[in-house]
Design a protein around this motif. Structure first.
Motif, mmCIF file in Angstrom:
data_model
loop_
_atom_site.group_PDB
_atom_site.id
_atom_site.type_symbol
_atom_site.label_atom_id
_atom_site.label_comp_id
_atom_site.label_asym_id
_atom_site.label_seq_id
_atom_site.Cartn_x
_atom_site.Cartn_y
_atom_site.Cartn_z
ATOM 1 N N GLY A 59 0.856 -1.186 0.000
ATOM 2 C CA GLY A 59 0.000 0.000 0.000
ATOM 3 C C GLY A 59 0.891 1.235 0.000
ATOM 4 O O GLY A 59 2.119 1.141 0.119
ATOM 5 N N GLU A 60 0.295 2.393 -0.154
ATOM 6 C CA GLU A 60 1.127 3.601 -0.151
ATOM 7 C C GLU A 60 0.342 4.803 0.343
ATOM 8 O O GLU A 60 -0.781 5.038 -0.102
ATOM 9 N N THR A 101 1.055 0.060 -4.972
ATOM 10 C CA THR A 101 -0.081 0.989 -4.934
ATOM 11 C C THR A 101 0.436 2.377 -5.314
ATOM 12 O O THR A 101 1.414 2.844 -4.740
ATOM 13 N N VAL A 132 -5.155 3.569 -7.143
ATOM 14 C CA VAL A 132 -5.992 4.233 -6.137
ATOM 15 C C VAL A 132 -6.090 5.717 -6.483
ATOM 16 O O VAL A 132 -5.221 6.272 -7.155
ATOM 17 N N THR A 133 -7.178 6.321 -6.020
ATOM 18 C CA THR A 133 -7.343 7.756 -6.256
ATOM 19 C C THR A 133 -6.964 8.555 -5.008
ATOM 20 O O THR A 133 -6.803 9.759 -5.075
ATOM 21 N N THR A 134 -6.865 7.892 -3.864
ATOM 22 C CA THR A 134 -6.536 8.478 -2.553
ATOM 23 C C THR A 134 -7.704 9.313 -2.037
ATOM 24 O O THR A 134 -8.120 10.285 -2.647
ATOM 25 N N ASP A 135 -8.192 8.865 -0.866
ATOM 26 C CA ASP A 135 -9.439 9.452 -0.374
ATOM 27 C C ASP A 135 -9.241 10.653 0.543
ATOM 28 O O ASP A 135 -10.174 11.109 1.162
ATOM 29 N N HIS A 151 -14.383 13.738 -5.386
ATOM 30 C CA HIS A 151 -14.426 12.281 -5.544
ATOM 31 C C HIS A 151 -14.698 11.862 -6.995
ATOM 32 O O HIS A 151 -13.962 11.057 -7.579
ATOM 33 N N TYR A 155 -12.101 10.021 -10.128
ATOM 34 C CA TYR A 155 -12.286 8.802 -10.921
ATOM 35 C C TYR A 155 -12.265 9.079 -12.423
ATOM 36 O O TYR A 155 -11.752 8.265 -13.200
ATOM 37 N N ALA A 202 -8.278 -0.403 -6.067
ATOM 38 C CA ALA A 202 -8.873 -0.361 -4.722
ATOM 39 C C ALA A 202 -9.701 0.902 -4.591
ATOM 40 O O ALA A 202 -9.199 2.003 -4.806
ATOM 41 N N GLY A 203 -10.952 0.744 -4.243
ATOM 42 C CA GLY A 203 -11.878 1.875 -4.155
ATOM 43 C C GLY A 203 -13.248 1.284 -4.425
ATOM 44 O O GLY A 203 -13.477 0.721 -5.498
ATOM 45 N N ALA A 204 -14.161 1.338 -3.442
ATOM 46 C CA ALA A 204 -15.356 0.503 -3.498
ATOM 47 C C ALA A 204 -16.632 1.236 -3.904
ATOM 48 O O ALA A 204 -17.696 0.621 -3.992
ATOM 49 N N SER A 205 -16.563 2.533 -4.158
ATOM 50 C CA SER A 205 -17.767 3.274 -4.553
ATOM 51 C C SER A 205 -18.204 2.813 -5.949
ATOM 52 O O SER A 205 -17.434 2.167 -6.663
ATOM 53 N N PHE A 220 -8.962 -5.089 -5.333
ATOM 54 C CA PHE A 220 -8.555 -5.227 -3.942
ATOM 55 C C PHE A 220 -9.717 -4.668 -3.135
ATOM 56 O O PHE A 220 -9.881 -3.461 -3.034
ATOM 57 N N PRO A 222 -12.621 -4.317 0.148
ATOM 58 C CA PRO A 222 -12.673 -4.374 1.611
ATOM 59 C C PRO A 222 -13.617 -5.454 2.137
ATOM 60 O O PRO A 222 -13.793 -5.552 3.342
#
Ligand SMILES: Cc1cc2nc3c(=O)[nH]c(=O)nc-3n(C[C@H](O)[C@H](O)[C@H](O)COP(=O)(O)O)c2cc1C
Length: 431
Positions: A59-60, A101, A132-135, A151, A155, A202-205, A220, A222
């Motif tokens: 991860g990063e 990541t 990842v987009t970083t939240d 957000h 994407y 990784a990102g579940a929306s 990836f 959750p």
């Protein structure tokens, strides 16, 4: 329904997920090692490869978290750069995949694509990128951009970014004019033995899921609890087919933690010890402070949740986009009610939130192997990204005790399928 086209492979894959910043890695135990020395990473990646893990996955986080105006130093925080570390890991391994990541919000596509392409060539087809987009907004401060892109725009940006990267890896010249970049690029590196780096996401929306099913090879996720994993699979298969791809095209590997022992009773005891080390009184109080917005250090972590309401309207922005909309007062009321009903102290409450019990497999080796057989049989997931709670020896139990039991049950590979990560994950060749 499109899910009828989906057929479980019957086999699970493991990745070792080594986080950058996290609350789950125990650092207070005498057995805990360095998160910086290469020796820790050498031990973990070679153990994972001995256990035929498909991937070693980093991860990063590009910026330290802050809490009440100071660096939050109760978690493990800070780890050398993922790509540099994986290049070193490539030199001491021969089969395991190497997943970095990297976020699309703050990197530049040509630069990142070239670095990942280089790792793919140097490892002879074992590289992957976890998109990842970083939240969080605060990472932007490192780049003078502040809270950069909302957000949905993150994407849209990610989608364009990945398309450019794919052209670069395919050896195509890029002439791209978009909202964020003007790129005129001539390829300089040959196509890698696996076509291009494997793409994790990784990102579940819903937006994250669409980027994954449109562009990526592996999600990836959750969601490790069986029922949630099955719901997620159904949704992902539908989106994959809608994106014009075969139903089995996108693999799902949720994050998971394993606490194992010879007997069920020993595993329970071990879990209690691990939870105590993961969430001490200070971590529990700090967790609530992020939502109450005030100093709670005077409270007893073994006592009930605060009776007074948070002093802020919304919870701390440092918890990330998913939490920004959370109304602190409503949240506090719901939490007080839940803690009261369950008879939980602050520490017990914080432990339930910080240690994600739904993603934990606790039990004897045989019990856990039987539980995993159910995942393989139903095809709820294609494998797990295991986040070890102890560094560097946290994979030893899994590789020595669990993997042979899974192999005996015919639900885990006896050996690597081939030299590339794409082959080992059972992915189709790049078309
Ligand atoms: C399992 C999982 C792991 C993640 N790991 C990282 C990470 O290592 N670094 C990072 O910057 N973001 C990470 N993210 C956050 C994503 O970048 C994403 O910004 C965040 O989940 C918000 O997007 P969403 O609303 O689509 O979930 C992770 C997200 C998930 C679900």
């Amino acid at each position: 329904m499109s899910t009828t086209d989906f057929t479980p492979s019957g086999v699970l894959q493991f990745g070792c997920f080594f986080q950058g910043v996290n609350a789950g890695t125990v650092w207070k135990s005498p057995e805990s090692g360095s998160q910086i020395d290469f020796e820790s990473f050498r031990q973990m990646v070679t153990t994972a490869e001995r256990g035929k893990f498909a991937a070693f996955f980093l991860g990063e986080g590009l910026r330290m978290r802050e809490h009440r105006g100071r660096i939050y130093d109760l978690d493990v925080s800070g780890r050398p750069d993922a790509q540099t570390l994986l290049a070193a890991a490539a030199a001491i391994t021969g089969n395991i995949g190497l997943v970095a990541t990297q976020n699309t919000t703050y990197n530049d596509p040509v630069d990142l694509a070239r670095r990942l392409h280089s790792l793919d060539l140097l490892s002879e087809g074992r590289a992957a990128w976890n998109i990842v987009t970083t939240d969080n907004a605060w990472t932007g401060a490192n780049f003078r951009r502040g809270g950069y892109l909302d957000h949905a725009d993150r994407y849209k940006h990610a989608e364009a970014f990945v398309r450019v990267a794919k052209d670069i890896w395919a050896g195509r010249a890029v002439d791209h004019v978009g909202d964020h970049y003007r790129i005129d690029f001539t390829p300089a590196l040959p196509v890698s033995p696996q076509g291009r780096p494997v793409l994790f996401q990784a990102g579940a929306s819903p937006q994250g899921r669409d980027v994954a099913t449109g562009q990526a090879d592996v999600i990836f996720s959750p969601f490790a609890a069986l029922e949630k994993a099955q719901e997620f699979r159904t949704d992902i298969v539908e989106r994959t087919v809608k994106a014009g791809r075969p139903a089995n095209d996108v693999k799902i590997m949720p994050v998971a933690e394993f606490i194992l022992a010879d007997t069920p009773a020993e595993a329970k005891e071990r879990e209690a010890r691990v939870r105590g080390l993961q969430v001490g009184p200070e971590q529990a109080i700090a967790y609530l402070e992020q939502y109450w917005g005030t100093d709670l250090s005077g409270l007893d972590a073994d006592g009930p949740l605060p009776e007074f309401d948070p002093v802020v309207e919304e919870s701390d922005v440092t918890r990330g986009a998913m939490f920004q909309g959370a109304k602190a007062k409503e949240l506090a009321q719901a939490w007080r009610k839940e803690a009261e009903e369950k008879g939980w102290s602050i520490r017990q409450f914080a432990t339930s939130r910080l240690t994600q019990p739904g993603n934990s497999f606790v039990g004897s080796y045989d019990e856990v192997a039987d539980r995993l057989a159910e995942y393989a049989r139903t095809g709820a997931v294609d494998g797990f990204n295991i986040s070890p709670w102890l560094v560097p020896s946290g994979l030893d139990d899994i590789v020595n005790g669990l993997v042979p039991r899974l192999q005996d049950r015919g639900i885990y590979p006896a050996d690597y399928a081939g030299p590339t990560l794409r082959e080992n994950l059972g992915l189709r060749p790049v078309g």
